[in-house]
Design an enzyme around this catalytic site. Structure first.
Site, short mmCIF file in Angstrom:
data_model
loop_
_atom_site.label_atom_id
_atom_site.label_comp_id
_atom_site.label_asym_id
_atom_site.label_seq_id
_atom_site.Cartn_x
_atom_site.Cartn_y
_atom_site.Cartn_z
N HIS A 373 0.79 -1.24 0.00
CA HIS A 373 0.00 0.00 0.00
C HIS A 373 0.82 1.27 0.00
O HIS A 373 0.26 2.35 0.17
CB HIS A 373 -0.91 0.05 1.22
CG HIS A 373 -2.00 -0.97 1.23
ND1 HIS A 373 -3.27 -0.73 0.75
CD2 HIS A 373 -2.00 -2.25 1.65
CE1 HIS A 373 -4.00 -1.80 0.91
NE2 HIS A 373 -3.26 -2.75 1.44
N LYS A 564 -8.12 14.05 4.90
CA LYS A 564 -7.31 12.83 4.86
C LYS A 564 -6.26 12.98 5.95
O LYS A 564 -6.17 14.04 6.57
CB LYS A 564 -6.65 12.65 3.49
CG LYS A 564 -5.91 13.92 3.00
CD LYS A 564 -5.27 13.71 1.65
CE LYS A 564 -6.23 13.86 0.48
NZ LYS A 564 -6.47 12.64 -0.27
N ARG A 565 -5.48 11.91 6.22
CA ARG A 565 -4.41 12.06 7.20
C ARG A 565 -3.48 13.21 6.79
O ARG A 565 -3.28 13.47 5.61
CB ARG A 565 -3.60 10.75 7.29
CG ARG A 565 -4.33 9.65 8.03
CD ARG A 565 -4.61 10.03 9.46
NE ARG A 565 -3.38 10.05 10.22
CZ ARG A 565 -3.08 9.17 11.18
NH1 ARG A 565 -3.93 8.24 11.52
NH2 ARG A 565 -1.94 9.27 11.82
N LYS A 570 1.03 14.58 1.19
CA LYS A 570 -0.35 14.88 0.77
C LYS A 570 -0.56 16.38 0.56
O LYS A 570 -1.57 16.81 0.04
CB LYS A 570 -1.34 14.33 1.80
CG LYS A 570 -1.32 12.80 1.92
CD LYS A 570 -2.29 12.32 2.98
CE LYS A 570 -2.19 10.85 3.30
NZ LYS A 570 -2.91 9.97 2.36
N THR A 672 -8.50 6.82 -1.64
CA THR A 672 -9.88 6.31 -1.77
C THR A 672 -10.86 7.43 -1.44
O THR A 672 -11.99 7.41 -1.91
CB THR A 672 -10.11 5.12 -0.82
OG1 THR A 672 -9.54 5.43 0.46
CG2 THR A 672 -9.48 3.86 -1.37
N LYS A 676 -14.62 8.71 -3.02
CA LYS A 676 -15.82 9.00 -2.24
C LYS A 676 -16.35 10.39 -2.57
O LYS A 676 -17.56 10.61 -2.68
CB LYS A 676 -15.53 8.88 -0.74
CG LYS A 676 -15.18 7.45 -0.34
CD LYS A 676 -14.50 7.37 1.03
CE LYS A 676 -13.77 6.05 1.19
NZ LYS A 676 -12.80 6.06 2.28
C1 NBG Z 1 -2.48 3.75 2.04
C2 NBG Z 1 -2.11 4.66 0.87
C3 NBG Z 1 -3.35 5.17 0.17
C4 NBG Z 1 -4.24 4.01 -0.21
C5 NBG Z 1 -4.54 3.16 1.03
C6 NBG Z 1 -5.37 1.95 0.71
C7 NBG Z 1 -0.95 2.96 3.80
C8 NBG Z 1 0.32 2.26 4.11
N1 NBG Z 1 -1.25 3.14 2.51
O1 NBG Z 1 -2.98 5.86 -0.99
O2 NBG Z 1 -1.34 5.73 1.33
O3 NBG Z 1 -5.44 4.45 -0.77
O4 NBG Z 1 -3.34 2.71 1.60
O5 NBG Z 1 -4.77 1.18 -0.28
O6 NBG Z 1 -1.65 3.34 4.69
#
Ligand code: NBG
Length: 831
Positions: A373, A564-565, A570, A672, A676
């Site tokens: 991920h 988002k985080r 980001k 994601t 949304k």
């Molecule tokens: C996160 C990514 C996102 C992705 C999500 C789900 C981790 C390690 N990765 O871009 O930063 O949408 O995983 O796949 O949290």
């Protein structure tokens, strides 16, 4: 009394009062649950009592599906998916379960006849914050889709007593508070004290020879912890299937150490209980250096070991043998957090089930697959060998053995290439030694996938380059998706109603049916209603914002949202640069011609991530700064939305006009939230990063606001030698913005506050904000111009929704089933 377990035909009918779907049934069972489930009468019931009674009422109906599912799966013994994830962010269960059962309206009426409001009780539910962000939420969307597609599956994870911290803002800074989500109990889970597994830690290993003369290894641990199963049913959308989310809680094997107790040392006796239970106390926030955090490795091994033992137990109870485990089980590793599963499955098969190494390796590598991920190097987990050895001595031996055999194969294919061997080894020996979890997962998996096409392509070029050269067929892509039932049907009832009136409700099963909206994209009547729905959602969000921050926002302005985080890649601070650009434009020209905007920014920063926390402070400083300026206050609002989580997300996405997806190209694996937002009719401003690329392909380039460098351009600029200060010197607008930030004006004259951010941007700017600034601001200006043309804006909004079909998690799960798991749906009939 009948002792035999009932068979399917004995099961109570769905139409009995206890689980019936009619208003009267629900009313009766709600009262029954209030009286007999929790011993309350309406006159003294609190809002939480009422919520709990309703949750139990819905749970009865979900369990009705669960028992049929268990029976059917037992009968058919189909191959199933085991999803191993250290994180799940399911969000509140009540609203979605009502929708999935198809009884939302009946429940609303039943409660209203009793004098209660359904939405009010839905709001009462706290969510399980058992994850950090996208990765945990993806796991939850996948659980929903697996059930909705009737795929036999179980999600395994950890039942953290304290999930992700609660975020509050004090004086502009993030303050963390413990998340006591279990404070009022959790009506959705059932503890299964009889389903537990013992997990060993520490100690040493010793060789021995069995009666057949085979060389064996025995692991003599220092201590043993018990993992107890807590099950939450996950119901699919309008189907019979209800799968399980099984989370493990750590318990001491013995509640008291009686030897110590007998010596009168009561405290030492309880100590072991406390230290065992520590393992599942708290979720680790991400984006912090976790290296060396022993407790985290304990957590990972704990849940993986419980889960694999559980899978083997069920497999054998169904008549399976250890050597055909992989035929019945597809084990998916959600990132490297569960990667120790490779060594643990080998240990269970070889040491406990007495399989030969080669057979065990066959079983392991055909059962396991791994999803990566992130490409961020700091997020690729590795464990100091010394810690690994101390905690898991037997597993280190197994890792060495796997490595030895693996490297022999590499050596045969690439003779004399020692550097390659060093890079691919499961052990990093370049300095202090580490176990590389991504390498372990990759070597053992029959498939490794990325989460968007761009990310999967980059994987093969970067972190897994050597592995792709060795076995190219191992690597594949499955683009992420989201659950439209939660994020549109539950979160955005106004839009759902509008869409369903036009094209029916088939889109909730098959999201690509949204295409049927395209012919209405320019229909004035439909457009009006589309805008009305959005405005209503914005009004609701405005109320939430005022309640949470005291700031009043105008729902007729553009809601420009970034949630988002918080992370430098980001680029929330790029959005801040844009806000200050608009501010300065207004200061120079109070009548500057651009539409009023409300910026809403939200997200949690890891408690130990200094820059991320400073970015939150900066956003809040800018918020106060513009709010205090009567000349701009009505044209520009900045809100930091505190405590962003799944529950608040359900209110935020539906209210967005513009979605900010502005990470540096190549850094966001997929995203994601981007999906949304778009599914709720927001237009996207974004870079060519993660799944943005595919979203733009789907919705059409005219309907997506693209800016910024591409991955190749970023790489090229980096290798040429990136000098951010050049941009500062050459762009007067940018210079003015950065000077304003550095001047202390945003923070009552405190020049030191934003210095780390400004200095970082001017000297390193590792995420290329300054390089992308101009293109971003220009793109934002075009967006401002388009807003004036509401018909065109609305048309694009409708087309965005109509073309988002690909981004359903149902499609992702179909892809996983086909490309990775080879698992088929099993129809569950509910009588
Ligand atoms: C996160 C990514 C996102 C992705 C999500 C789900 C981790 C390690 N990765 O871009 O930063 O949408 O995983 O796949 O949290």
């Amino acid at each position: 009394m009948k002792d035999d377990p009932p068979n399917t035909t004995d099961l109570p009918s769905f139409r009995g009062t206890r689980t019936g779907p009619e208003v009267e049934d629900i009313k009766q069972s709600f009262l029954d649950n209030l009286f007999y489930g929790i011993g309350r009468v309406p006159s003294v019931a609190t809002r939480n009592d009422l919520y709990t009674a309703l949750a139990l009422t819905v749970r009865d109906r979900v369990f009705h599906h669960s028992v049929h599912t268990i029976e059917t799966h037992e009968e058919q013994q189909a191959r199933r998916v085991a999803y191993l994830s250290a994180e799940y962010l399911p969000g509140p269960h009540l609203g979605l379960n009502l929708l999935n059962l198809g009884i939302t309206e009946q429940a609303r009426q039943a409660l209203s006849q009793l004098g209660y409001d359904l939405d009010d009780l839905i709001e009462q539910e706290d969510e399980p914050g058992l994850g950090n962000g996208g990765l945990g939420r993806l796991a939850a969307c996948f659980m929903d889709s697996l059930a909705s597609l009737q795929v036999p599956a179980v999600g395994y994870g950890i039942r953290y007593e304290f999930g992700i911290f609660e975020q509050t803002i004090r004086d502009g800074w993030q303050v963390e508070r413990t998340d006591k989500w279990l404070r009022y109990g959790n009506p959705w889970e059932v503890v299964r004290p009889e389903i537990y597994h013992e997990v060993k830690f520490g100690g040493y290993t010793e060789p021995w020879t069995d009666e057949k003369g085979h060389h064996r290894v025995r692991w003599v641990p220092d201590n043993v912890v018990k993992g107890e199963a807590y099950d939450t049913p996950i119901l699919g959308y309008r189907v019979g299937t209800s799968n399980l989310l099984r989370l493990w809680k750590a318990e001491a094997v013995e509640s008291f150490d009686f030897a110590a107790y007998n010596q009168g040392d009561y405290y030492r006796a309880v100590e072991e209980k406390m230290s065992s239970e520590n393992i599942t106390k708290v979720l680790y926030p991400n984006d912090e250096l976790v290296q060396g955090k022993i407790l985290r490795l304990q957590q990972q091994f704990f849940f993986v070991s419980c889960s694999l033992q559980d899978l083997l137990r069920v497999h054998q109870a169904r008549g399976g043998r250890p050597e055909n485990f992989h035929e019945k089980n597809a084990v998916q590793l959600n990132d490297t957090h569960p990667a120790v599963a490779v060594a643990e499955l080998m240990r269970l098969l070889v040491d406990e089930h007495e399989l030969g190494w080669d057979t065990a390796w066959q079983v392991t590598s055909q059962a396991i697959a791994y999803t990566n991920h992130t490409l961020l190097p700091e997020a690729l987990e590795k464990w100091p060998v010394e810690i690994f050895a101390r905690l898991l001595p037997r597993h280190l031996e197994i890792v060495h053995e796997i490595n030895h055999r693996f490297l022999e194969g590499v050596r045969a294919k690439f003779p004399g290439d020692d550097e390659r061997l060093a890079r691919m080894s499961l052990i990093d020996e370049s300095g202090p030694r580490f176990v590389r979890m991504a390498n372990l997962a990759t070597v053992a998996s029959h498939r490794v996938n990325g989460v968007a096409q761009l990310h999967s392509d980059l994987q093969k070029k970067t972190v897994f380059h050597d592995f792709a050269a060795l076995c190219p067929d191992k690597f594949c892509n499955v683009t992420n998706g989201v659950n439209p039932r939660r994020f549109v049907a539950v979160g955005n009832p106004a839009l759902t109603k509008l869409i369903t009136e036009r094209i029916g409700d088939g889109w909730l099963h098959e999201l690509s049916e949204l295409r049927k909206l395209e012919p209405f994209a320019s229909d004035p009547d439909f457009q009006n209603r589309w805008r009305e729905a959005k405005l209503g959602n914005k009004q609701k969000l405005a109320e939430l914002i005022e309640a949470g921050t005291g700031i009043q926002v105008n729902p007729h302005t553009i809601f420009d949202i970034l949630v988002k985080r918080i992370h430098e890649y980001k680029r929330q601070h790029l959005c801040v640069l844009q806000i200050l650009t608009l501010y300065l434009r207004l200061k120079h020209d109070p009548r500057a011609d651009f539409p009023s905007r409300t910026f809403v920014i939200g997200g949690k920063a890891a408690p130990g991530y200094f820059m991320a926390k400073l970015i939150i402070k900066l956003i809040n400083a800018v918020s106060t700064f513009v709010e205090n300026d009567p000349a701009v206050r009505d044209r520009l609002k900045v809100v930091f939305f505190p405590g962003f989580n799944v529950k608040s997300a359900q209110h935020i996405y539906p209210a967005a006009d513009l979605s900010e997806q502005i990470s540096t190209a190549g850094k966001e694996a997929s995203g994601t939230g981007n999906m949304k937002f778009a599914l709720n009719g927001a237009l996207t401003i974004g870079t060519l990063d993660g799944a943005n690329v595919e979203m733009r392909e789907e919705v059409g380039e005219d309907n997506f606001f693209l800016f910024g460098l591409t991955v190749e351009q970023v790489m090229e600029l980096r290798s040429r030698g990136y000098r951010p200060r050049d941009y500062y010197e050459q762009n007067s607008r940018l210079r003015e913005v950065l000077d304003l930030m550095g001047s202390g004006a945003l923070s009552n004259g405190d020049k030191e506050l934003s210095r780390p951010i400004v200095d970082n941007l001017l000297s390193h700017d590792p995420f290329f904000l300054l390089a992308d600034y101009e293109s971003y601001v220009d793109c934002q200006n075009q967006i401002g111009a388009l807003w004036a043309d509401q018909q065109n804006w609305t048309r694009k909004s409708i087309l965005n929704v109509a073309r988002m079909g690909k981004f359903s998690a149902d499609r992702s799960i179909d892809d996983y089933c086909e490309r990775i798991w080879n698992v088929k749906p099993v129809h569950v009939h509910v009588g």
